[in-house]
Design a protein around this motif. Structure first.
Motif, PDB file in Angstrom:
ATOM      1  N   ASP A  19      23.868  14.017 -32.780  1.00 27.24           N
ATOM      2  CA  ASP A  19      22.607  14.073 -32.042  1.00 27.24           C
ATOM      3  C   ASP A  19      22.899  13.748 -30.569  1.00 27.24           C
ATOM      4  OD1 ASP A  19      19.929  14.651 -31.878  1.00 27.24           O
ATOM      5  OD2 ASP A  19      19.278  13.079 -33.242  1.00 27.24           O
TER       6      ASP A  19
ATOM      7  N   HIS B 193      11.690  18.081 -37.653  1.00 27.77           N
ATOM      8  CA  HIS B 193      11.457  16.678 -38.019  1.00 27.77           C
ATOM      9  C   HIS B 193      10.236  16.556 -38.922  1.00 27.77           C
ATOM     10  CE1 HIS B 193      13.083  16.619 -33.764  1.00 27.77           C
ATOM     11  NE2 HIS B 193      13.944  15.804 -34.323  1.00 27.77           N
TER      12      HIS B 193
ATOM     13  N   TRP C 133      16.321   9.827 -24.745  1.00 21.04           N
ATOM     14  CA  TRP C 133      15.664   9.697 -26.053  1.00 21.04           C
ATOM     15  C   TRP C 133      16.033   8.379 -26.709  1.00 21.04           C
ATOM     16  CZ3 TRP C 133      13.131  13.495 -29.407  1.00 21.04           C
ATOM     17  CH2 TRP C 133      12.665  14.594 -28.683  1.00 21.04           C
TER      18      TRP C 133
ATOM     19  N   HIS D 121      23.835  17.135 -28.326  1.00 18.99           N
ATOM     20  CA  HIS D 121      23.035  17.501 -27.141  1.00 18.99           C
ATOM     21  C   HIS D 121      23.870  17.081 -25.936  1.00 18.99           C
ATOM     22  CE1 HIS D 121      19.001  18.223 -29.067  1.00 18.99           C
ATOM     23  NE2 HIS D 121      19.485  17.395 -29.983  1.00 18.99           N
TER      24      HIS D 121
ATOM     25  N   GLN E 195      13.295  22.571 -26.083  1.00 16.51           N
ATOM     26  CA  GLN E 195      12.906  21.187 -26.372  1.00 16.51           C
ATOM     27  C   GLN E 195      11.417  20.919 -26.132  1.00 16.51           C
ATOM     28  OE1 GLN E 195      14.907  17.654 -26.980  1.00 16.51           O
ATOM     29  NE2 GLN E 195      12.860  17.986 -27.791  1.00 16.51           N
TER      30      GLN E 195
ATOM     31  N   LYS F 192      22.287  16.244 -22.073  1.00 12.97           N
ATOM     32  CA  LYS F 192      21.217  15.326 -21.661  1.00 12.97           C
ATOM     33  C   LYS F 192      21.596  13.850 -21.658  1.00 12.97           C
ATOM     34  CE  LYS F 192      18.169  16.776 -24.714  1.00 12.97           C
ATOM     35  NZ  LYS F 192      16.864  16.749 -25.368  1.00 12.97           N
TER      36      LYS F 192
ATOM     37  N   HIS G 177      18.177  18.383 -39.049  1.00 10.30           N
ATOM     38  CA  HIS G 177      17.425  17.216 -39.530  1.00 10.30           C
ATOM     39  C   HIS G 177      16.775  17.538 -40.885  1.00 10.30           C
ATOM     40  CE1 HIS G 177      18.301  15.474 -35.691  1.00 10.30           C
ATOM     41  NE2 HIS G 177      17.560  16.357 -35.038  1.00 10.30           N
TER      42      HIS G 177
ATOM     43  N   HIS H 215      15.289  22.567 -34.897  1.00 14.71           N
ATOM     44  CA  HIS H 215      14.997  21.153 -35.158  1.00 14.71           C
ATOM     45  C   HIS H 215      13.720  21.082 -36.004  1.00 14.71           C
ATOM     46  CE1 HIS H 215      17.730  20.155 -31.890  1.00 14.71           C
ATOM     47  NE2 HIS H 215      17.449  18.872 -31.967  1.00 14.71           N
TER      48      HIS H 215
ATOM     49  N   PHE I 206      17.985  25.660 -26.635  1.00 17.06           N
ATOM     50  CA  PHE I 206      17.031  24.801 -27.344  1.00 17.06           C
ATOM     51  C   PHE I 206      15.724  24.619 -26.558  1.00 17.06           C
ATOM     52  CE2 PHE I 206      16.095  20.111 -28.383  1.00 17.06           C
ATOM     53  CZ  PHE I 206      15.229  20.454 -29.407  1.00 17.06           C
TER      54      PHE I 206
ATOM     55  N   LEU J 186      11.603  24.080 -32.426  1.00 19.31           N
ATOM     56  CA  LEU J 186      11.285  22.657 -32.577  1.00 19.31           C
ATOM     57  C   LEU J 186       9.938  22.485 -33.245  1.00 19.31           C
ATOM     58  CD1 LEU J 186      11.809  19.609 -31.842  1.00 19.31           C
ATOM     59  CD2 LEU J 186      10.611  20.060 -29.700  1.00 19.31           C
TER      60      LEU J 186
HETATM   61  O1  LIG Z   1      14.178  16.958 -30.522  1.00 21.25           O
HETATM   62  C1  LIG Z   1      15.113  16.183 -30.296  1.00 21.25           C
HETATM   63  C2  LIG Z   1      15.576  15.239 -31.238  1.00 21.25           C
HETATM   64  C3  LIG Z   1      16.598  14.402 -30.889  1.00 21.25           C
HETATM   65  N1  LIG Z   1      17.146  14.483 -29.659  1.00 21.25           N
HETATM   66  C4  LIG Z   1      16.716  15.391 -28.769  1.00 21.25           C
HETATM   67  O2  LIG Z   1      17.238  15.455 -27.670  1.00 21.25           O
HETATM   68  N2  LIG Z   1      15.713  16.215 -29.095  1.00 21.25           N
END
Ligand SMILES: O=c1cc[nH]c(=O)[nH]1
Length: 400
Positions: A306, A222, A312, A68, A162, A71, A252, A220, A160, A190
């Protein structure tokens, strides 16, 4: 704030006395960014811009298949972590704080790319946030930071969402706009169940968009165990029905490691049948993706860092070989052939994740090479030594 200098790049034509994958010393000749010949050390014709590798171990450039780069606060003073623990809480925290830190911007991404290069990374697949607050500004910033490397560093973007898709009107249109940019070869998703609370809806929306625009998907996921497995099954189904074979990646995919073995075997087989791939960041507090089972099923996977030093989490160094180490350690991998396989997953076997058929120290491959002072790939993995030299697209981008 530390300003980030433009990358120093030096074209070379030959790397002398290096040991590919720990073998005998060779000279590697290159031209226009491609490896043109590999010959026993001392036998390549004398060229102009050469570098003496002094018998160091040579590996293909490291691939960061899940980053990423938009960010991070890398390059700024230490930022104390102030977010909540959940995915939703982190999204809120990031949206509230990012602008004050200049996120996203060229500077932020440039710092991250420089750290990746210093750690031997020559190819990157990065997610870049697209939402109703920043629109496509993050993508523009990453494009600008990548452009400073004039193509030597291979940077591919995943648009993405997010902050969700269906719950945020307009985001699907932004993803469609992003998909039309040459730098973007995948759109993201996501946790369709827990973020949009509509697994079928989000998965149908992104797979239809991918089929329509010709890009791939890198989602993504999770969501745990059966909830995650259900969504993987939806993706497998849509891959087959919409002709997206080989174009869907699950990032992930914690669920895969949480299923009981027979259920996992069937799911992995279904994924393999339609070329669904995986990327992992080797999470420390969760079970790891089982290497032998993925290899046996033919599910390709790769490593990523990541986000690093971001809103985060303050963790992360930008070292994908370090993530490979973490994976091997957490998965209890100790045998030589398995350790070698892990190094391959961080390098040559990650070719698919950056759209290549071949990424290796062979004639005709892109000249992406990293040198380390190590006896063999296994030694390099367990010690993760400093990267002595990093060549990307035939250009030296880093010398220790
Ligand atoms: O959804 C996610 C997971 C890890 N890091 C991120 O920036 N976003």
């Amino acid at each position: 704030m530390t300003p980030v200098p433009p990358p120093a790049m030096l074209d070379i034509t030959c790397l002398r006395r290096v040991r590919p994958w720990g073998g005998d010393p060779v000279d590697i000749a290159m031209d226009a960014g491609t490896i043109t010949a590999i010959a026993p050390a001392g036998t390549a014709p004398i060229g102009v811009r050469e570098f003496d590798g002094r018998g160091l171990l040579a590996l293909p450039g490291i691939v960061n298949a899940h980053a990423h780069v938009d960010k991070s606060w890398w390059g700024l003073r230490w930022q104390s972590y102030g977010g909540e623990g959940s995915t939703e809480g982190r999204i809120r925290h990031e949206r509230a704080e990012r602008e004050a830190l200049g996120i996203p911007s060229f500077e932020r991404s440039a710092h991250v790319l420089r750290e990746f290069v210093r750690h031997g990374t020559t190819a990157i697949r990065t997610h870049v946030d697209v939402d109703d607050g920043i629109g496509l500004r993050g993508i523009e910033a990453v494009e600008q930071a990548a452009a400073a490397y004039e193509g030597a560093l291979d940077v591919r973007i995943v648009a993405f969402p997010q902050d969700g898709i269906l719950r945020r009107p307009g985001v699907l249109d932004l993803l469609r706009d992003a998909a039309g940019r040459p730098s973007v070869d995948r759109i993201g998703g996501l946790d369709p169940a827990t973020i949009d609370r509509d697994p079928v809806g989000q998965i149908d929306a992104i797979t239809a968009l991918a089929a329509d625009t010709g890009v791939g998907i890198d989602i993504h996921l999770h969501d745990p165990a059966e909830l995650g497995a259900f969504q993987i099954e939806l993706l497998v189904d849509r891959a087959a029905r919409l002709g997206l074979q080989g174009r869907i990646n699950i990032a992930h995919g914690f669920a895969v490691a949480q299923l009981e073995p027979a259920r996992r075997r069937d799911l992995l087989q279904a994924m393999s049948d339609v070329g669904v791939t995986m990327t992992t960041v080797a999470p420390l507090r969760l079970p790891q993706l089982p290497l032998a089972e993925l290899d046996e099923a033919g599910v390709r996977f790769a490593f990523g860092t990541d986000g690093i030093r971001d809103l985060w989490s303050p963790y992360g160094t930008g070292d994908t070989l370090g993530i490979a180490w973490q994976y091997a350690r957490a998965a209890g991998i100790v045998r030589d052939d398995d350790l070698l396989r892990v190094v391959q997953l961080a390098t040559s076997a990650a070719a698919w994740s950056v759209g290549r058929d071949t990424h290796d120290l062979v004639e005709g491959a892109r000249a992406d090479i990293v040198l380390v002072d190590a006896e063999n790939p296994q030694d390099a993995l367990v010690r993760t030594p400093e990267r002595a030299l990093v060549v990307a697209g035939g250009r030296v981008l880093h010398v220790a």
